[in-house]
Scaffold this motif. Structure first.
Motif, PDB file in Angstrom:
ATOM      1  N   SER A 109       0.820  -1.207   0.000  1.00 53.73           N
ATOM      2  CA  SER A 109       0.000   0.000   0.000  1.00 53.73           C
ATOM      3  C   SER A 109       0.859   1.265   0.000  1.00 53.73           C
ATOM      4  O   SER A 109       0.611   2.186  -0.781  1.00 53.73           O
ATOM      5  N   LEU A 110       1.865   1.309   0.865  1.00 52.56           N
ATOM      6  CA  LEU A 110       2.736   2.482   0.901  1.00 52.56           C
ATOM      7  C   LEU A 110       3.545   2.629  -0.383  1.00 52.56           C
ATOM      8  O   LEU A 110       3.783   3.736  -0.849  1.00 52.56           O
ATOM      9  N   MET A 111       3.963   1.505  -0.984  1.00 55.62           N
ATOM     10  CA  MET A 111       4.700   1.580  -2.250  1.00 55.62           C
ATOM     11  C   MET A 111       3.801   2.129  -3.349  1.00 55.62           C
ATOM     12  O   MET A 111       4.234   2.943  -4.168  1.00 55.62           O
ATOM     13  N   GLU A 112       2.530   1.698  -3.368  1.00 53.04           N
ATOM     14  CA  GLU A 112       1.596   2.223  -4.362  1.00 53.04           C
ATOM     15  C   GLU A 112       1.410   3.727  -4.181  1.00 53.04           C
ATOM     16  O   GLU A 112       1.366   4.486  -5.155  1.00 53.04           O
ATOM     17  N   ILE A 113       1.292   4.166  -2.935  1.00 55.59           N
ATOM     18  CA  ILE A 113       1.125   5.587  -2.647  1.00 55.59           C
ATOM     19  C   ILE A 113       2.374   6.359  -3.070  1.00 55.59           C
ATOM     20  O   ILE A 113       2.277   7.405  -3.718  1.00 55.59           O
ATOM     21  N   PHE A 114       3.545   5.836  -2.730  1.00 60.81           N
ATOM     22  CA  PHE A 114       4.803   6.476  -3.100  1.00 60.81           C
ATOM     23  C   PHE A 114       4.915   6.605  -4.621  1.00 60.81           C
ATOM     24  O   PHE A 114       5.236   7.672  -5.147  1.00 60.81           O
ATOM     25  N   CYS A 115       4.606   5.528  -5.339  1.00 60.53           N
ATOM     26  CA  CYS A 115       4.663   5.565  -6.805  1.00 60.53           C
ATOM     27  C   CYS A 115       3.657   6.559  -7.379  1.00 60.53           C
ATOM     28  O   CYS A 115       3.971   7.305  -8.319  1.00 60.53           O
ATOM     29  N   SER A 116       2.473   6.592  -6.822  1.00 63.01           N
ATOM     30  CA  SER A 116       1.448   7.531  -7.270  1.00 63.01           C
ATOM     31  C   SER A 116       1.914   8.969  -7.073  1.00 63.01           C
ATOM     32  O   SER A 116       1.730   9.829  -7.944  1.00 63.01           O
ATOM     33  N   MET A 117       2.527   9.238  -5.922  1.00 66.99           N
ATOM     34  CA  MET A 117       3.036  10.584  -5.649  1.00 66.99           C
ATOM     35  C   MET A 117       4.174  10.956  -6.597  1.00 66.99           C
ATOM     36  O   MET A 117       4.245  12.101  -7.064  1.00 66.99           O
ATOM     37  N   LEU A 118       5.059  10.012  -6.887  1.00 64.36           N
ATOM     38  CA  LEU A 118       6.141  10.276  -7.847  1.00 64.36           C
ATOM     39  C   LEU A 118       5.572  10.635  -9.208  1.00 64.36           C
ATOM     40  O   LEU A 118       6.021  11.594  -9.846  1.00 64.36           O
ATOM     41  N   ARG A 119       4.596   9.853  -9.670  1.00 57.37           N
ATOM     42  CA  ARG A 119       3.975  10.113 -10.977  1.00 57.37           C
ATOM     43  C   ARG A 119       3.332  11.500 -11.023  1.00 57.37           C
ATOM     44  O   ARG A 119       3.507  12.249 -11.976  1.00 57.37           O
ATOM     45  N   ALA A 120       2.571  11.820  -9.978  1.00 56.31           N
ATOM     46  CA  ALA A 120       1.864  13.099  -9.952  1.00 56.31           C
ATOM     47  C   ALA A 120       2.848  14.263  -9.925  1.00 56.31           C
ATOM     48  O   ALA A 120       2.683  15.244 -10.658  1.00 56.31           O
ATOM     49  N   ALA A 121       3.872  14.175  -9.108  1.00 54.82           N
ATOM     50  CA  ALA A 121       4.849  15.266  -9.006  1.00 54.82           C
ATOM     51  C   ALA A 121       5.672  15.396 -10.285  1.00 54.82           C
ATOM     52  O   ALA A 121       5.954  16.509 -10.734  1.00 54.82           O
ATOM     53  N   ALA A 122       6.048  14.273 -10.900  1.00 53.02           N
ATOM     54  CA  ALA A 122       6.793  14.328 -12.163  1.00 53.02           C
ATOM     55  C   ALA A 122       5.930  14.926 -13.263  1.00 53.02           C
ATOM     56  O   ALA A 122       6.418  15.648 -14.137  1.00 53.02           O
ATOM     57  N   ASN A 123       4.629  14.674 -13.222  1.00 47.01           N
ATOM     58  CA  ASN A 123       3.702  15.269 -14.182  1.00 47.01           C
ATOM     59  C   ASN A 123       3.629  16.785 -13.989  1.00 47.01           C
ATOM     60  O   ASN A 123       3.670  17.546 -14.956  1.00 47.01           O
TER      61      ASN A 123
END
Length: 177
Positions: free
Chosen positions: A134-148
């Motif tokens: 769950s935390l890895m999914e959240i971390f990946c989601s945050m990386l994607r959003a910030a990189a966008n």
């Protein structure tokens, strides 16, 4: 727990774009009222992404559970809209106020359903994150959003493959970048 020890007891995560530095800023607050900050460059995010996806799809268990509780083929793609704002009042900074400039990452599998990310500067400070799926999914989601938001032009897809896969491809990668 110590930031360079066995892992932090994570309370909150935030990944935001710093336009002046042209870097992503990872902020981690702990249950011990500590905050660690780390800068992530475009190159670093591009290089680590396929390995994060590989860990999500492999060691952390393949199919993710979406909000309705059913299995899906890809991790939940929450674009970083989380209900609680990052609270930074009364947090101490055990590694100092200057963010780490992450240049290396080591990924380990300390146990079933767990992932350890060790983010470090060359021969300097390090940050250890113990993440479940769950935390890895959240971390990946945050990386994607910030990189966008950064408009870096990175294709951070969940079907990405590692740049180089070792012969024993079932194992979690040990050293990256």
């Amino acid at each position: 727990m110590s930031p360079s020890g066995a892992g932090l007891s994570i309370h909150q995560l935030q990944v935001a774009f710093d336009a002046i530095q042209d870097r992503l800023v990872l902020r981690v607050s702990t249950t011990a009222n500590e905050e660690i900050r780390a800068h992530l460059t475009r190159r670093f995010v591009r290089e680590i992404w396929p390995h994060l996806v590989r860990v999500l799809g492999g060691h952390l268990g393949g199919a993710a559970t979406n909000r309705e509780g059913s299995a899906s083929e890809q991790p939940a793609k929450n674009e970083g809209t989380f209900s609680e704002p990052f609270k930074d009042d009364q947090l101490t900074r055990p590694l100092g106020s200057k963010p780490l400039l992450v240049a290396e990452c080591q990924i380990e599998a300390p146990g079933a359903g767990r992932c350890r990310l060790i983010l470090r500067e060359p021969r300097e400070r390090s940050l250890v994150l113990e993440l479940d799926k769950s935390l890895m999914e959240i971390f990946c989601s945050m990386l994607r959003a910030a990189a966008n938001v950064a408009d870096w032009g990175l294709a951070l897809e969940y079907d990405a493959r590692p740049v180089s896969t070792p012969p024993e491809s079932d194992e979690t990668p040990k050293i990256l970048h």
